[in-house]
Design a protein around this motif. Sequence first.
Motif, PDB file in Angstrom:
ATOM      1  N   TYR A  44      -8.245  -8.869 -18.792  1.00 42.59           N
ATOM      2  CA  TYR A  44      -7.595  -7.924 -19.692  1.00 42.59           C
ATOM      3  C   TYR A  44      -6.419  -7.250 -18.993  1.00 42.59           C
ATOM      4  CZ  TYR A  44     -11.699  -8.366 -22.661  1.00 42.59           C
ATOM      5  OH  TYR A  44     -12.685  -8.860 -23.463  1.00 42.59           O
ATOM      6  N   ASP A  45      -5.393  -6.911 -19.781  1.00 40.41           N
ATOM      7  CA  ASP A  45      -4.264  -6.120 -19.302  1.00 40.41           C
ATOM      8  C   ASP A  45      -4.438  -4.697 -19.834  1.00 40.41           C
ATOM      9  OD1 ASP A  45      -3.184  -8.382 -18.149  1.00 40.41           O
ATOM     10  OD2 ASP A  45      -1.840  -8.779 -19.837  1.00 40.41           O
ATOM     11  N   LEU A  46      -4.123  -3.713 -19.008  1.00 39.89           N
ATOM     12  CA  LEU A  46      -4.220  -2.322 -19.428  1.00 39.89           C
ATOM     13  C   LEU A  46      -3.070  -2.004 -20.387  1.00 39.89           C
ATOM     14  CD1 LEU A  46      -5.826   0.323 -18.933  1.00 39.89           C
ATOM     15  CD2 LEU A  46      -4.116   0.884 -17.196  1.00 39.89           C
ATOM     16  N   LEU A  47      -3.416  -1.445 -21.535  1.00 44.97           N
ATOM     17  CA  LEU A  47      -2.400  -1.092 -22.528  1.00 44.97           C
ATOM     18  C   LEU A  47      -2.213   0.409 -22.652  1.00 44.97           C
ATOM     19  CD1 LEU A  47      -3.315  -3.627 -25.349  1.00 44.97           C
ATOM     20  CD2 LEU A  47      -1.579  -3.832 -23.557  1.00 44.97           C
TER      21      LEU A  47
ATOM     22  N   PRO B 120     -14.858  -8.873 -26.510  1.00 40.31           N
ATOM     23  CA  PRO B 120     -13.948  -8.647 -27.645  1.00 40.31           C
ATOM     24  C   PRO B 120     -12.512  -8.983 -27.248  1.00 40.31           C
ATOM     25  CG  PRO B 120     -14.390  -6.593 -26.531  1.00 40.31           C
ATOM     26  CD  PRO B 120     -15.234  -7.630 -25.846  1.00 40.31           C
ATOM     27  N   PRO B 121     -11.636  -9.198 -28.230  1.00 38.19           N
ATOM     28  CA  PRO B 121     -10.221  -9.428 -27.912  1.00 38.19           C
ATOM     29  C   PRO B 121      -9.592  -8.202 -27.243  1.00 38.19           C
ATOM     30  CG  PRO B 121     -10.665  -9.927 -30.221  1.00 38.19           C
ATOM     31  CD  PRO B 121     -11.906  -9.336 -29.656  1.00 38.19           C
ATOM     32  N   VAL B 122     -10.042  -7.003 -27.645  1.00 39.46           N
ATOM     33  CA  VAL B 122      -9.560  -5.758 -27.048  1.00 39.46           C
ATOM     34  C   VAL B 122     -10.771  -5.029 -26.496  1.00 39.46           C
ATOM     35  CG1 VAL B 122      -8.453  -3.534 -27.495  1.00 39.46           C
ATOM     36  CG2 VAL B 122      -7.624  -5.597 -28.666  1.00 39.46           C
ATOM     37  N   LEU B 123     -10.728  -4.697 -25.216  1.00 36.53           N
ATOM     38  CA  LEU B 123     -11.830  -4.010 -24.557  1.00 36.53           C
ATOM     39  C   LEU B 123     -11.460  -2.549 -24.352  1.00 36.53           C
ATOM     40  CD1 LEU B 123     -14.588  -4.301 -23.046  1.00 36.53           C
ATOM     41  CD2 LEU B 123     -13.227  -4.658 -20.972  1.00 36.53           C
ATOM     42  N   VAL B 124     -12.290  -1.640 -24.864  1.00 39.21           N
ATOM     43  CA  VAL B 124     -12.076  -0.205 -24.693  1.00 39.21           C
ATOM     44  C   VAL B 124     -13.171   0.311 -23.775  1.00 39.21           C
ATOM     45  CG1 VAL B 124     -11.980   2.036 -25.844  1.00 39.21           C
ATOM     46  CG2 VAL B 124     -11.055   0.004 -26.981  1.00 39.21           C
TER      47      VAL B 124
END
Length: 129
Positions: free
Chosen positions: A80-83, A18-22
């Motif tokens: 991914y970068d941590l947000l 996904p574009p955002v990984l949780v």
Amino acid sequence: GCGSKVRAFAQVSFTALPPVLVVQLKRFHYKDGQRYRLSMPVRIPLESLDLHRFCDKVNVPLERRSNEENPAAGGPLPCYDLLAMSLHCGVASAGHYVAFVRSCENGSWYLFNDDVVAEVSAAEVEADQ
């Protein structure tokens, strides 16, 4: 065969990203009816978490394919970068949650602790993982 012990291993392989990984880590274990908090640290880079080794090479692009009509063609790369990160302070049966969040406006990190918000350094976020 049946009834005999054999060496086995489990493997996770992503076929799409996904574009955002949780990610949610289960940081508790149960023994003799009691819940215990796992204290082993988990280190996650603040930038460029590389998931290449967990990807199905056929379905997940390992480099961005440029396409003038659709710059996102080929899907997200496996980095991914941590947000943001939530952190439980305390023991398994009691404690308190705080959150570290990176601002999308200026890139600074903030610690949210109930009604108190304070700017913190990236080093503080890394140290509290």
